[in-house]
Design a protein around this motif. Structure first.
Motif, PDB file in Angstrom:
ATOM      1  N   LEU A 525       4.760  22.769  29.940  1.00 25.85           N
ATOM      2  CA  LEU A 525       3.443  23.821  29.806  1.00 25.85           C
ATOM      3  C   LEU A 525       2.488  23.583  30.858  1.00 25.85           C
ATOM      4  O   LEU A 525       1.780  22.449  31.042  1.00 25.85           O
ATOM      5  CB  LEU A 525       2.790  23.466  28.264  1.00 25.85           C
ATOM      6  CG  LEU A 525       1.582  24.089  27.912  1.00 25.85           C
ATOM      7  CD1 LEU A 525       1.785  25.404  27.768  1.00 25.85           C
ATOM      8  CD2 LEU A 525       0.929  23.641  26.917  1.00 25.85           C
ATOM      9  N   SER A 526       2.168  24.702  31.700  1.00 21.05           N
ATOM     10  CA  SER A 526       0.864  24.640  32.644  1.00 21.05           C
ATOM     11  C   SER A 526      -0.083  25.248  31.949  1.00 21.05           C
ATOM     12  O   SER A 526      -0.032  26.424  31.394  1.00 21.05           O
ATOM     13  CB  SER A 526       1.582  25.525  33.695  1.00 21.05           C
ATOM     14  OG  SER A 526       2.457  24.879  34.632  1.00 21.05           O
ATOM     15  N   ILE A 527      -1.218  24.985  32.306  1.00 22.53           N
ATOM     16  CA  ILE A 527      -2.551  25.373  31.680  1.00 22.53           C
ATOM     17  C   ILE A 527      -3.403  25.587  32.754  1.00 22.53           C
ATOM     18  O   ILE A 527      -3.598  24.917  33.782  1.00 22.53           O
ATOM     19  CB  ILE A 527      -3.180  24.298  30.668  1.00 22.53           C
ATOM     20  CG1 ILE A 527      -3.417  22.678  31.340  1.00 22.53           C
ATOM     21  CG2 ILE A 527      -2.145  24.246  29.405  1.00 22.53           C
ATOM     22  CD1 ILE A 527      -3.891  21.945  30.350  1.00 22.53           C
ATOM     23  N   ASP A 528      -4.403  26.318  32.643  1.00 21.94           N
ATOM     24  CA  ASP A 528      -5.811  26.425  33.403  1.00 21.94           C
ATOM     25  C   ASP A 528      -6.733  25.440  32.982  1.00 21.94           C
ATOM     26  O   ASP A 528      -7.526  25.599  31.834  1.00 21.94           O
ATOM     27  CB  ASP A 528      -6.339  28.016  33.400  1.00 21.94           C
ATOM     28  CG  ASP A 528      -7.393  28.305  34.253  1.00 21.94           C
ATOM     29  OD1 ASP A 528      -8.155  27.204  34.708  1.00 21.94           O
ATOM     30  OD2 ASP A 528      -7.815  29.416  34.366  1.00 21.94           O
ATOM     31  N   HIS A 529      -6.866  24.438  33.878  1.00 19.38           N
ATOM     32  CA  HIS A 529      -7.680  23.267  33.387  1.00 19.38           C
ATOM     33  C   HIS A 529      -9.213  23.571  33.413  1.00 19.38           C
ATOM     34  O   HIS A 529     -10.001  22.631  32.744  1.00 19.38           O
ATOM     35  CB  HIS A 529      -7.469  22.213  34.248  1.00 19.38           C
ATOM     36  CG  HIS A 529      -7.551  20.745  33.530  1.00 19.38           C
ATOM     37  ND1 HIS A 529      -8.140  20.605  32.313  1.00 19.38           N
ATOM     38  CD2 HIS A 529      -6.976  19.691  33.985  1.00 19.38           C
ATOM     39  CE1 HIS A 529      -8.014  19.256  31.958  1.00 19.38           C
ATOM     40  NE2 HIS A 529      -7.312  18.618  32.856  1.00 19.38           N
ATOM     41  N   ARG A 530      -9.539  25.049  33.640  1.00 20.55           N
ATOM     42  CA  ARG A 530     -11.003  25.019  33.500  1.00 20.55           C
ATOM     43  C   ARG A 530     -11.100  25.460  31.885  1.00 20.55           C
ATOM     44  O   ARG A 530     -12.327  25.443  31.646  1.00 20.55           O
ATOM     45  CB  ARG A 530     -11.256  26.464  34.441  1.00 20.55           C
ATOM     46  CG  ARG A 530     -11.210  26.040  35.949  1.00 20.55           C
ATOM     47  CD  ARG A 530     -11.148  27.456  36.777  1.00 20.55           C
ATOM     48  NE  ARG A 530     -10.388  28.301  36.024  1.00 20.55           N
ATOM     49  CZ  ARG A 530     -10.349  29.757  36.604  1.00 20.55           C
ATOM     50  NH1 ARG A 530     -11.354  30.095  37.370  1.00 20.55           N
ATOM     51  NH2 ARG A 530      -9.244  30.627  36.444  1.00 20.55           N
ATOM     52  N   VAL A 531     -10.174  25.943  31.420  1.00 18.97           N
ATOM     53  CA  VAL A 531     -10.115  26.513  29.862  1.00 18.97           C
ATOM     54  C   VAL A 531      -9.637  25.646  29.074  1.00 18.97           C
ATOM     55  O   VAL A 531      -9.991  25.445  27.751  1.00 18.97           O
ATOM     56  CB  VAL A 531      -9.451  27.857  29.688  1.00 18.97           C
ATOM     57  CG1 VAL A 531      -9.767  28.412  28.593  1.00 18.97           C
ATOM     58  CG2 VAL A 531     -10.331  28.972  30.845  1.00 18.97           C
ATOM     59  N   VAL A 532      -8.437  25.024  29.246  1.00 20.25           N
ATOM     60  CA  VAL A 532      -7.655  24.095  28.341  1.00 20.25           C
ATOM     61  C   VAL A 532      -7.732  22.842  28.886  1.00 20.25           C
ATOM     62  O   VAL A 532      -7.380  22.317  29.965  1.00 20.25           O
ATOM     63  CB  VAL A 532      -6.228  24.559  28.210  1.00 20.25           C
ATOM     64  CG1 VAL A 532      -5.467  23.836  27.253  1.00 20.25           C
ATOM     65  CG2 VAL A 532      -6.250  26.289  27.841  1.00 20.25           C
ATOM     66  N   ASP A 533      -8.049  21.972  27.938  1.00 21.79           N
ATOM     67  CA  ASP A 533      -7.985  20.350  27.985  1.00 21.79           C
ATOM     68  C   ASP A 533      -6.552  19.767  28.176  1.00 21.79           C
ATOM     69  O   ASP A 533      -5.762  20.418  27.259  1.00 21.79           O
ATOM     70  CB  ASP A 533      -8.981  19.674  27.284  1.00 21.79           C
ATOM     71  CG  ASP A 533     -10.344  19.915  27.486  1.00 21.79           C
ATOM     72  OD1 ASP A 533     -10.716  20.085  28.817  1.00 21.79           O
ATOM     73  OD2 ASP A 533     -11.085  19.770  26.634  1.00 21.79           O
ATOM     74  N   GLY A 534      -6.268  18.660  28.689  1.00 20.23           N
ATOM     75  CA  GLY A 534      -4.848  18.237  28.483  1.00 20.23           C
ATOM     76  C   GLY A 534      -4.551  17.762  27.081  1.00 20.23           C
ATOM     77  O   GLY A 534      -3.456  17.770  26.884  1.00 20.23           O
ATOM     78  N   ALA A 535      -5.606  17.256  26.250  1.00 20.59           N
ATOM     79  CA  ALA A 535      -5.327  17.054  24.886  1.00 20.59           C
ATOM     80  C   ALA A 535      -4.861  18.057  24.240  1.00 20.59           C
ATOM     81  O   ALA A 535      -4.025  18.151  23.287  1.00 20.59           O
ATOM     82  CB  ALA A 535      -6.534  16.351  24.255  1.00 20.59           C
ATOM     83  N   ASP A 536      -5.543  19.275  24.261  1.00 19.06           N
ATOM     84  CA  ASP A 536      -5.182  20.410  23.684  1.00 19.06           C
ATOM     85  C   ASP A 536      -3.841  20.939  24.117  1.00 19.06           C
ATOM     86  O   ASP A 536      -3.014  21.399  23.208  1.00 19.06           O
ATOM     87  CB  ASP A 536      -6.150  21.674  24.075  1.00 19.06           C
ATOM     88  CG  ASP A 536      -7.585  21.466  23.534  1.00 19.06           C
ATOM     89  OD1 ASP A 536      -7.552  20.742  22.360  1.00 19.06           O
ATOM     90  OD2 ASP A 536      -8.561  21.901  24.096  1.00 19.06           O
ATOM     91  N   ALA A 537      -3.567  20.826  25.246  1.00 14.02           N
ATOM     92  CA  ALA A 537      -2.035  21.114  25.878  1.00 14.02           C
ATOM     93  C   ALA A 537      -0.957  20.435  25.026  1.00 14.02           C
ATOM     94  O   ALA A 537      -0.073  20.994  24.633  1.00 14.02           O
ATOM     95  CB  ALA A 537      -1.957  20.964  27.289  1.00 14.02           C
ATOM     96  N   ALA A 538      -1.148  18.849  24.982  1.00 18.41           N
ATOM     97  CA  ALA A 538      -0.395  17.941  24.273  1.00 18.41           C
ATOM     98  C   ALA A 538      -0.267  18.526  22.750  1.00 18.41           C
ATOM     99  O   ALA A 538       0.796  18.402  22.264  1.00 18.41           O
ATOM    100  CB  ALA A 538      -0.851  16.499  24.473  1.00 18.41           C
TER     101      ALA A 538
END
Length: 557
Positions: A525-538
């Protein structure tokens, strides 16, 4: 007779130029209104440009491979007095509007050679004369009608405003309106599975099966030419064959498109290399057979110098434009605009494999091929509803994050022209089989280059399946301006820790944990870290895994 000029119309919304890939007619050919005369590739799609007149081709004013600005004259026609009046500019304006409407509706796949175009014209001339009324049909439907010997004017359209679809043409042919031929769509590799060894083209199989044609028409010894009468290939592939001096009909292939043999650039190059090696070997053998002291002939000297030139061949250059350039610019914008972070995890999906196996036959009874992707899309949307920041867009100019309320999932499809991303709209409102049917249709038409622009727009999240070609983990690039993309690895049996009931033999307290082979699905899962935090991605990934590992939970969504 009057001479009419035809300018390149705007074959796509806002397109300024296009590459004239292939002429479908030659000077002196008789054409009818709406008959395709050229194939043009823009930065979005490959489309056919239809003739605005009934008449005779007088002159072709652009070369194949040339970039032509919209509005430049590309062809002239000799037309009779019955041609439309009102000035060429008005006729051209009307034609441009019609061409744009047809190109936006459906871009035609580029799979016809010059020989097939000539045979299609012959079939068309032998068919009953078209009706007098205006026929609304995309180029792909017209091509199919020519191939099946169907009078397009006699087909009843089921589309909007009576528009004729490919299905209408096939139905008309099967009902006795033409010679229907068996067809087979492009071979699909199931989502999340590796292709079998028979689908991989290695150099050994290519050199063993490859054939070639020398200038005299015979293949070198040790190389077997296929010698087909008809072969489907994209215009770019045909250009490569021409550059390499080989005939696409001689290139070996096991792949079929619409019931016909289909070859791609890789196969053409492999075949050409095999021919060159065979020629070099023959030249070397001939040299060794020469008596000592004998002077080589001029022809042999030329062959030797040619072989030497081949061994030190110049690097190949490929134009960076059209769809490939658009993909590159999109990837560059995304990578250098959104700070990417990729989260990796793995789902153990034995229950999903079993569920899909049970439902696969039921789906086939409804003429639907059920892969794993519809289950993934349902799980993704369920997780997106709980983690809305992954279904969003950052509008930098307005300093705001838009949390989308619709769930339109793009599916990345690898094609000969590059990566296409058709969009499945409103996934949350559709059932599993409905999603499966739509995914299959979009993927097939993406490979055929017959998607409309609208079908590749409006996505809110993207899923890419690199596992279909054997990948496990990756760092997929976000389909900007979306804020996340999920990559699927190959579904394979891998070691996994699972609770196993051993009857109390190992542990009197209950089931024990053991390492066993299990079906697993790697996720990236790749995320835009400006909008999504790592914890949310997990947390999002954990929810997707929970639903895939327990597919019965999808019934609640």
């Amino acid at each position: 007779m009057a001479t009419k000029e035809f300018k390149l119309p705007d074959v796509g919304e806002g397109v300024a130029e296009g590459e004239l890939v292939n002429w479908l007619v030659s000077p002196g050919d008789t054409v009818t209104e709406d008959q395709p005369v050229a194939e043009v590739e823009t930065d979005k799609a490959l489309v056919e440009v239809p003739s605005p007149y009934d008449g005779t081709v007088k002159e072709l004013l652009a070369e194949e491979g040339e970039m032509v600005p919209v509005g430049d004259v590309i062809i002239t026609f000799e037309v009779g007095e019955e041609a439309p009046e009102g000035g060429s500019e008005e006729a051209e304006a009307g034609t441009e509007a019609e061409a744009e409407a047809e190109s936006e509706s459906e871009a035609a796949p580029a799979e016809e050679s010059a020989e097939s175009a000539e045979s299609a014209e012959s079939a068309e001339s032998a068919a009953p004369a078209p009706g007098s009324g205006r026929v609304f049909a995309p180029p792909s439907a017209r091509r199919l009608a020519r191939e099946l010997g169907v009078d397009i004017g006699a087909v009843q359209g089921s589309g909007q405003s009576g528009r004729i679809t490919e299905a209408d043409v096939r139905e008309h042919a099967e009902s006795g309106g033409g010679e229907a031929s068996e067809s087979a769509g492009p071979k699909d590799v199931e989502v999340g599975t590796r292709p079998s060894a028979t689908t991989k083209r290695g150099e050994e199989s290519a050199s063993a099966a490859a054939g070639g044609a020398e200038e005299g028409g015979a293949a070198p010894s040790g190389v077997e030419a296929a010698g087909r009468d008809r072969t489907l290939a994209a215009p770019a592939t045909r250009r490569v064959a021409e550059e390499e001096g080989v005939d696409v009909d001689d290139v070996p292939t096991d792949e079929l498109r619409e019931g016909e043999a289909f070859v791609d650039e890789a196969q053409v190059r492999q075949y050409a290399d095999a021919v060159k090696r065979a020629k070099a070997a023959e030249a070397e053998a001939a040299t060794e057979a020469e008596p000592s002291g004998a002077e080589p002939s001029a022809a042999e000297s030329g062959a030797e110098s040619g072989a030497a030139a081949e061994s030190g061949a110049e690097p190949e250059t490929i134009p960076y434009r059209g769809v490939r350039r658009t993909i590159g610019e999109q990837m560059q914008q995304s990578k250098y605009t959104a700070p990417h972070v990729t989260h990796h995890d793995t789902a153990t999906i034995d229950d999903l494999v079993e569920t899909r196996t049970e439902l696969k036959e039921r789906a086939a009874e409804r003429d639907v091929k059920l892969t794993y992707l519809p289950f993934v899309l349902k799980a993704v949307v369920a997780a997106l509803k709980e983690h809305r920041h992954l279904n969003s867009e950052l509008r930098e100019d307005d300093d705001e994050i838009v949390l989308k309320s619709e769930y339109n999932v793009g599916i990345a499809v690898a094609t000969d022209a590059g990566l296409m991303v058709p969009v499945v709209d409103d996934v949350d409102q559709k059932g599993l089989l409905e999603i499966a049917a739509e995914v299959n249709d979009l993927a097939s038409r993406a490979r055929d280059r017959s998607l409309s622009r609208e079908e590749m727009q409006g996505g809110t999240f993207t899923v890419t399946n690199f596992g279909a070609v054997g990948g496990e983990y990756a760092t997929p690039i976000i389909n900007y301006p979306e804020t996340a993309i999920l990559g699927l690895g190959a579904i394979e049996k891998r070691p996994a820790v699972k609770e196993v009931d051993d009857g109390g033999f190992m542990d009197d307290d209950g089931p024990s944990e053991q390492v066993v082979p299990a079906h697993t699905l790697p996720l990236s899962l790749s995320i835009d870290h400006r909008v999504v935090d790592g914890a949310d991605a997990a947390r999002f990934t954990n929810r997707v895994i929970e639903l895939l590992e327990n597919p019965q939970l999808l019934l609640l969504e």
